[in-house]
Design a protein around this motif. Sequence first.
Motif, PDB file in Angstrom:
ATOM      1  N   ARG A 125       0.999   4.121  -3.047  1.00 28.71           N
ATOM      2  CA  ARG A 125       0.805   5.561  -2.849  1.00 28.71           C
ATOM      3  C   ARG A 125       1.971   6.365  -3.412  1.00 28.71           C
ATOM      4  O   ARG A 125       1.786   7.473  -3.916  1.00 28.71           O
ATOM      5  CB  ARG A 125       0.628   5.860  -1.362  1.00 28.71           C
TER       6      ARG A 125
ATOM      7  N   THR B 164      -8.872   7.283  -1.745  1.00 28.66           N
ATOM      8  CA  THR B 164      -8.443   6.058  -1.073  1.00 28.66           C
ATOM      9  C   THR B 164      -9.607   5.502  -0.275  1.00 28.66           C
ATOM     10  O   THR B 164     -10.505   6.231   0.150  1.00 28.66           O
ATOM     11  CB  THR B 164      -7.262   6.314  -0.116  1.00 28.66           C
ATOM     12  N   THR B 165      -9.578   4.198  -0.042  1.00 28.81           N
ATOM     13  CA  THR B 165     -10.611   3.547   0.747  1.00 28.81           C
ATOM     14  C   THR B 165     -10.212   3.538   2.223  1.00 28.81           C
ATOM     15  O   THR B 165      -9.052   3.808   2.572  1.00 28.81           O
ATOM     16  CB  THR B 165     -10.824   2.103   0.282  1.00 28.81           C
TER      17      THR B 165
ATOM     18  N   GLN C 197      -7.475   1.017   2.693  1.00 27.23           N
ATOM     19  CA  GLN C 197      -6.170   1.510   2.243  1.00 27.23           C
ATOM     20  C   GLN C 197      -5.571   2.496   3.241  1.00 27.23           C
ATOM     21  O   GLN C 197      -4.369   2.462   3.514  1.00 27.23           O
ATOM     22  CB  GLN C 197      -6.310   2.153   0.860  1.00 27.23           C
ATOM     23  N   ASP C 198      -6.420   3.362   3.793  1.00 26.74           N
ATOM     24  CA  ASP C 198      -5.929   4.308   4.803  1.00 26.74           C
ATOM     25  C   ASP C 198      -5.438   3.567   6.043  1.00 26.74           C
ATOM     26  O   ASP C 198      -4.419   3.932   6.639  1.00 26.74           O
ATOM     27  CB  ASP C 198      -7.043   5.281   5.199  1.00 26.74           C
TER      28      ASP C 198
ATOM     29  N   GLU D 135       0.828  -1.204   0.000  1.00 27.62           N
ATOM     30  CA  GLU D 135       0.000   0.000   0.000  1.00 27.62           C
ATOM     31  C   GLU D 135       0.865   1.258   0.000  1.00 27.62           C
ATOM     32  O   GLU D 135       0.572   2.231  -0.709  1.00 27.62           O
ATOM     33  CB  GLU D 135      -0.923   0.004   1.209  1.00 27.62           C
TER      34      GLU D 135
ATOM     35  N   GLN E  73      -2.064   2.115   5.293  1.00 27.15           N
ATOM     36  CA  GLN E  73      -1.026   3.144   5.248  1.00 27.15           C
ATOM     37  C   GLN E  73      -0.625   3.591   6.649  1.00 27.15           C
ATOM     38  O   GLN E  73       0.561   3.778   6.935  1.00 27.15           O
ATOM     39  CB  GLN E  73      -1.509   4.346   4.430  1.00 27.15           C
TER      40      GLN E  73
END
Length: 422
Positions: free
Chosen positions: A109, A118-119, A122-123, A105, A126
């Motif tokens: 980015r 972003t979903t 995904q956040d 991920e 990260q």
Amino acid sequence: MSHVEDQQNEGNTSESHIDGDGEGSKSHIENRLDGGNVQPQQSQAVAAHVQALQRRKIAQLEEKLEILQSGHAVKERQTIWYVAKGRAIRRVVALFDSIEDLITENDRRCEESDDPDTTIEQDRLQIGYSTLTRTLPWFYKKGSEMEYEEYSHMLKMLRQRADSARGDDTSKLKTLVSEWVNREFKPVSLVDPDDKHSRGFTHDVCGRLLCPAELDWNNPEVRAGIRNCSDGHIVTDLSFPAYLYDKYTTNPDDLEEGLFKGKILIQGYKAVFTSPSSAKDVDGDGDGADVISNNRRAKKSLSVIKVKKHVAQIIQMEKVTPRSIAYIACQVRFALSSVTSWRSMDGDFDYEQFWRTIVDFFERAPGREARRRVDKLLEWWTRKVFGRNRRGELSDVMKANMSVNALARQRELRDDAAFDSP
């Protein structure tokens, strides 16, 4: 010629042959050796050369063996080092997500920096990667310098130890939770520290602690409904269990009140991150021993003596974090349940989604006031676990305005004024 003369001549001939034996015999022997292509001096030289060559080969082999052994020792030390560092990953970074997913991920980015969409997932990944690099500050630099094979080996070692540490905590809390429940609630049927089959909703106290916040365990119909998995009583990860709450009770009109302040939750946290003995002292609002300060004093006074460090010391952790709370919440629930082996699903209850829900509660506060309450809760947790020491939070401006530093500046100004005066 007379017979005597013949004998004399024969003797002379023999003598001459004997006299010449030193030269004649040597020449004769050399001729014989030359005929066989073998000369003594050459043979000795060849033998000496072969021996020297063998010695050089042996020395080279010994050198190679030493290098191999040295390399093996270095690799073994590296493995042990990675193994030790990996213990923090499941506890404070990600309980279920793999290290590879976090890295992927972050790489995505970097490659798609111009994509703002972003979903939630995904956040979350990260933030997990950022947490990983803060927890293991050497990770990015060391990983970028490695060849692929060595890099894969490092990730494997970290992953193995991460899962091993999770297993160790599961085993530890299995026994400790049973002791805490028996001591606090004194149930008629004591919780067996070695047998999990009698726990879960079949046990009155464990069932009470696992009961969804919106249901009343004291109601016989609720207890029967949960045990029978009847409509309206299905236990899933969409409900916060009672053990997460202060005094194990909830306010239906304010479900945030007392959330994540359950005593057994705090005990589980301290048992894993500080020590099992520290879990005995959870009363009060951080009025107990100052763990951070005590650790620093112990490090100075016992610098010569080897002292076993706890998890928070090893990973240099001085504040309670959202993901560490989520980790302990999952571990305590598993210890209270009747499930005998670690897995992500317990009937209709999804541990992975449960972990995510708790992480999102802290990391995705919906507004400013919610963020303020979350920050206040985390400060409360830090005092509860590590004591009231907040020296590390002081800014440079705050330190500069304190009397010791302020006095130093005043003295310098007075000296400068006295020097400049006529």
